[in-house]
Design an enzyme around this catalytic site. Structure first.
Site, short mmCIF file in Angstrom:
data_model
loop_
_atom_site.label_atom_id
_atom_site.label_comp_id
_atom_site.label_asym_id
_atom_site.label_seq_id
_atom_site.Cartn_x
_atom_site.Cartn_y
_atom_site.Cartn_z
N ASP A 9 25.15 -23.08 -32.94
CA ASP A 9 25.43 -21.95 -32.07
C ASP A 9 25.54 -20.74 -32.99
O ASP A 9 25.67 -20.87 -34.19
CB ASP A 9 26.77 -22.22 -31.36
CG ASP A 9 27.31 -21.03 -30.63
OD1 ASP A 9 28.44 -20.60 -30.94
OD2 ASP A 9 26.59 -20.49 -29.79
N ASP A 11 27.14 -17.02 -31.97
CA ASP A 11 28.34 -16.21 -31.79
C ASP A 11 29.60 -17.05 -31.93
O ASP A 11 29.79 -18.01 -31.19
CB ASP A 11 28.33 -15.55 -30.41
CG ASP A 11 27.27 -14.47 -30.31
OD1 ASP A 11 26.34 -14.65 -29.50
OD2 ASP A 11 27.37 -13.49 -31.04
N GLU A 18 32.09 -11.55 -32.12
CA GLU A 18 32.61 -11.07 -30.83
C GLU A 18 33.63 -9.93 -30.95
O GLU A 18 33.45 -8.87 -30.39
CB GLU A 18 33.20 -12.25 -30.03
CG GLU A 18 32.20 -13.36 -29.72
CD GLU A 18 31.19 -13.00 -28.66
OE1 GLU A 18 30.39 -13.88 -28.27
OE2 GLU A 18 31.15 -11.83 -28.23
N GLY A 53 25.88 -11.65 -22.40
CA GLY A 53 26.40 -10.29 -22.36
C GLY A 53 26.09 -9.55 -21.07
O GLY A 53 26.97 -8.91 -20.48
N ARG A 56 28.05 -10.98 -18.26
CA ARG A 56 29.45 -10.58 -18.40
C ARG A 56 29.64 -9.17 -17.82
O ARG A 56 30.59 -8.91 -17.08
CB ARG A 56 29.81 -10.59 -19.90
CG ARG A 56 31.26 -10.59 -20.25
CD ARG A 56 31.45 -10.87 -21.73
NE ARG A 56 30.85 -12.15 -22.09
CZ ARG A 56 30.17 -12.38 -23.20
NH1 ARG A 56 29.98 -11.41 -24.08
NH2 ARG A 56 29.67 -13.58 -23.44
N HIS A 79 23.52 -3.11 -21.17
CA HIS A 79 23.25 -4.18 -22.13
C HIS A 79 22.19 -3.76 -23.14
O HIS A 79 22.31 -4.06 -24.33
CB HIS A 79 22.82 -5.45 -21.39
CG HIS A 79 22.91 -6.67 -22.25
ND1 HIS A 79 21.83 -7.47 -22.54
CD2 HIS A 79 23.95 -7.20 -22.92
CE1 HIS A 79 22.21 -8.45 -23.33
NE2 HIS A 79 23.48 -8.32 -23.59
N ASP A 180 31.46 -23.32 -31.22
CA ASP A 180 32.80 -22.74 -31.32
C ASP A 180 33.55 -22.72 -30.00
O ASP A 180 34.76 -22.41 -30.00
CB ASP A 180 32.71 -21.30 -31.84
CG ASP A 180 32.18 -20.36 -30.77
OD1 ASP A 180 32.85 -19.37 -30.42
OD2 ASP A 180 31.09 -20.65 -30.23
C1 XBP Z 1 27.84 -16.19 -26.88
C2 XBP Z 1 27.56 -15.28 -25.75
C3 XBP Z 1 26.71 -14.07 -26.00
C4 XBP Z 1 27.46 -12.96 -26.70
C5 XBP Z 1 26.84 -11.60 -26.47
O1 XBP Z 1 26.69 -16.76 -27.33
O2 XBP Z 1 27.99 -15.55 -24.68
O3 XBP Z 1 26.27 -13.64 -24.78
O4 XBP Z 1 28.80 -12.90 -26.30
O5 XBP Z 1 25.50 -11.58 -26.83
P1 XBP Z 1 26.67 -18.14 -28.17
P2 XBP Z 1 24.41 -10.94 -25.83
O6 XBP Z 1 26.02 -19.16 -27.30
O7 XBP Z 1 25.88 -17.84 -29.41
O8 XBP Z 1 28.09 -18.49 -28.51
O9 XBP Z 1 24.97 -9.63 -25.38
O10 XBP Z 1 23.18 -10.82 -26.67
O11 XBP Z 1 24.26 -11.91 -24.69
MG MG Z 2 29.57 -19.38 -29.56
#
Ligand code: XBP
Ligand code: MG
Length: 253
Positions: A9, A11, A18, A53, A56, A79, A180
């Site tokens: 993964d 983020d 984040e 994102g 969200r 976004h 994570d």
């Molecule tokens: C985590 C997410 C991502 C980020 C924001 O991704 O939910 O959407 O918070 O990135 P991961 P974007 O699966 O890597 O943990 O704005 O590009 O969506």
């Molecule tokens: Mg993540």
């Protein structure tokens, strides 16, 4: 059967993106579009329950009475703006690598283990983050990068992991995921991958009951691995590397 592939993964796993990365970029995007919204660290932690994102943003705007189609249009514009700002923040070092990740990548590539990425995030910044933080040689070790734009269903749906395995040509049973968040662990397990959970400040209170090993630190020069849960009772090296992940895969099989 050893360990054929590890799918990471992004983020919160490869990098701490984040709190001081995405959140700051969202707030600067609100400001740039003249909107009064601002996300402090705690509120953003709650909003992270929604993967993706743009999704969200759409949920947040809808909760504040921004009706459709304006909500979707505004979320898309916000976004786009946020992604450009976030790229700049990456280049300024706002999203540091998590400790031990470089060493784990080196350990895996030295052992000939294939690497992939399965993230919910947008494609616009993932490649740049990997090369900026890891350098071109390590970034090139990731044979496949699956992003939120490559799938119809986001985590906890397993689609991103299934696509990564298919692209790597590896079986789930011979592979491990590193995640994570609870939603990420659920996605990996639904794809029949063994899963290492690497908690962070935003996910420490998530339910990691599906994970095969839970750590707060991978270990390295800064100190040994910090194991939070080890349901299979496997031997964990002082630094989580190929041997530990192979044992994890075997124990989860
Ligand atoms: C985590 C997410 C991502 C980020 C924001 O991704 O939910 O959407 O918070 O990135 P991961 P974007 O699966 O890597 O943990 O704005 O590009 O969506
Ligand atoms: Mg993540």
């Amino acid at each position: 059967m050893g360990l054929d592939a590890v799918v990471f993964d992004v983020d919160g796993t490869i990098a701490d993106t984040e709190r001081h990365g995405h959140r700051v970029a969202f707030n600067l995007a609100f400001e740039r579009l003249g909107l009064p919204y601002r996300w402090d660290e705690d509120e953003y932690g709650r909003l992270l329950e929604t993967p993706g994102g743009e999704h969200r943003l759409r949920g947040y705007l809808a909760a504040r009475g921004v009706d459709e189609p304006d909500g979707s249009r505004l979320a898309a514009e916000l976004h786009r703006t946020k992604q450009a700002i976030f790229l700049d923040l990456i280049r300024r070092g706002a999203a540091p690598l998590r400790p031990g990740i470089e060493r784990l990548i080196d350990d895996l590539t030295a052992a000939g283990v294939k690497l992939g990425v399965a993230t919910t995030a947008g494609r616009s910044w993932v490649g740049e983050l990997l090369s900026t933080l890891l350098g071109s040689r390590r970034a090139a070790a990731f044979e496949v990068v699956i992003t939120g734009e490559d799938v119809a269903r986001r985590k906890p749906d397993p689609e991103a992991y299934l696509l990564a395995l298919e692209s790597l040509g590896c079986a789930a049973g011979a592979s491990v995921a590193v995640e994570d968040s609870a939603a990420g662990v659920a996605a990996a397990r639904a794809a029949c991958l063994a899963c290492l959970a690497f908690r962070n400040g935003y996910t420490a209170r998530h339910d990691f009951g599906l994970a095969d090993l839970v750590v707060d630190e991978l270990g390295g020069p800064g100190g040994p691995a910090v194991v939070v849960a080890n349901p299979h009772g496997i031997d964990v090296e002082s630094f989580v590397g190929v041997a530990t992940l192979t044992r994890l895969r075997e124990a989860a099989a």
